[in-house]
Design a protein around this motif. Structure first.
Motif, short mmCIF file in Angstrom:
data_model
loop_
_atom_site.label_atom_id
_atom_site.label_comp_id
_atom_site.label_asym_id
_atom_site.label_seq_id
_atom_site.Cartn_x
_atom_site.Cartn_y
_atom_site.Cartn_z
N UNK A 25 58.75 -3.51 26.93
CA UNK A 25 58.87 -4.93 27.26
C UNK A 25 57.53 -5.36 27.86
N UNK A 26 56.93 -6.41 27.30
CA UNK A 26 55.60 -6.85 27.72
C UNK A 26 55.66 -8.30 28.19
N UNK A 27 55.28 -8.52 29.44
CA UNK A 27 55.26 -9.87 29.99
C UNK A 27 54.37 -9.87 31.22
N UNK A 84 54.72 -14.24 24.05
CA UNK A 84 53.60 -14.70 23.22
C UNK A 84 52.41 -15.05 24.10
N UNK A 85 52.64 -15.84 25.13
CA UNK A 85 51.52 -16.34 25.93
C UNK A 85 51.27 -15.47 27.16
N UNK A 86 50.15 -14.75 27.11
CA UNK A 86 49.70 -13.93 28.23
C UNK A 86 48.20 -14.09 28.35
N UNK A 87 47.65 -13.90 29.54
CA UNK A 87 46.24 -14.22 29.75
C UNK A 87 45.22 -13.31 29.07
N UNK A 88 45.38 -12.00 29.11
CA UNK A 88 44.31 -11.15 28.61
C UNK A 88 44.34 -10.97 27.09
N UNK A 93 59.46 -16.29 24.08
CA UNK A 93 58.58 -17.32 24.61
C UNK A 93 59.36 -18.51 25.14
N UNK A 94 58.78 -19.11 26.13
CA UNK A 94 59.34 -20.34 26.66
C UNK A 94 58.44 -21.52 26.37
N UNK A 95 57.27 -21.24 25.80
CA UNK A 95 56.27 -22.31 25.64
C UNK A 95 55.62 -22.35 24.27
N UNK A 96 56.03 -21.53 23.35
CA UNK A 96 55.30 -21.44 22.08
C UNK A 96 55.48 -22.69 21.23
N UNK A 97 54.42 -23.02 20.56
CA UNK A 97 54.46 -24.13 19.61
C UNK A 97 54.90 -23.58 18.25
N UNK A 98 55.18 -24.46 17.34
CA UNK A 98 55.52 -24.06 15.98
C UNK A 98 54.37 -23.25 15.38
N UNK A 119 62.52 -15.08 20.06
CA UNK A 119 63.63 -15.44 20.94
C UNK A 119 63.14 -16.34 22.07
N UNK A 120 63.95 -17.29 22.50
CA UNK A 120 63.53 -18.18 23.59
C UNK A 120 63.70 -17.52 24.96
N UNK A 121 62.92 -18.02 25.91
CA UNK A 121 63.10 -17.66 27.32
C UNK A 121 63.94 -18.74 27.95
N UNK A 122 64.78 -18.43 28.89
CA UNK A 122 65.04 -17.09 29.38
C UNK A 122 65.77 -16.26 28.33
N UNK A 123 65.42 -14.99 28.28
CA UNK A 123 65.97 -14.08 27.28
C UNK A 123 67.45 -13.82 27.56
N UNK A 124 68.26 -13.98 26.54
CA UNK A 124 69.68 -13.66 26.61
C UNK A 124 69.83 -12.26 26.00
N UNK A 125 70.38 -11.32 26.78
CA UNK A 125 70.45 -9.94 26.31
C UNK A 125 71.24 -9.78 25.02
#
Length: 124
Positions: free
Chosen positions: A9-11, A57-61, A86-91, A106-112
């Motif tokens: 899991x990467x975030x 999807x969106x992370x700084x490094x 992701x909670x912020x991704x564009x198309x 999958x959208x955030x918040x993640x539903x298990x």
């Protein structure tokens, strides 16, 4: 529950990672975490038994799409499967992710339950 190799899991949000790992552990799912794309690549080097990566999807490094592309290039001999969250991704981001070979978005918040369905739908 899910009978698979360990998940990665990467975030970049530590509280979010803790929450997801705790929920997965409660269900008996073995999962590891990485706080960045670069750390995820290191984790994949260290853990060849990981075949499923769930990444923001969106992370700084290194964003999640760059992580997918980097991992596919470096670990081409492994059957790595990617799911992005992701909670912020564009198309455009989602289209880029799918073009990179991401299996599900999958959208955030993640539903298990949604994560479990996405994992069960992955090719073996």
């Amino acid at each position: 529950m899910i009978d698979t190799s360990p998940l990665l899991i990467v975030d970049d949000e530590p509280e979010y990672l803790d929450e997801i790992l705790e929920a997965l552990a409660f269900e008996g799912v073995v999962a590891f975490s990485a706080p960045s794309g670069l750390a995820a690549v290191e984790a994949l080097r260290a853990r060849p038994d990981i075949h499923i990566v769930v990444t923001d999807i969106r992370m700084p490094d290194m964003d999640g799409i760059a992580l997918v592309e980097t991992a596919r290039a470096e670990f081409g001999d492994r059957n790595l499967q990617f799911i992005v969250v992701t909670g912020h991704a564009s198309r455009i981001d989602i289209d880029r992710a799918k073009a990179a070979g991401v299996r599900d978005c999958l959208p955030k918040p993640l539903v298990l339950d949604a994560l479990h369905r996405a994992i069960r739908s992955l090719p073996v």
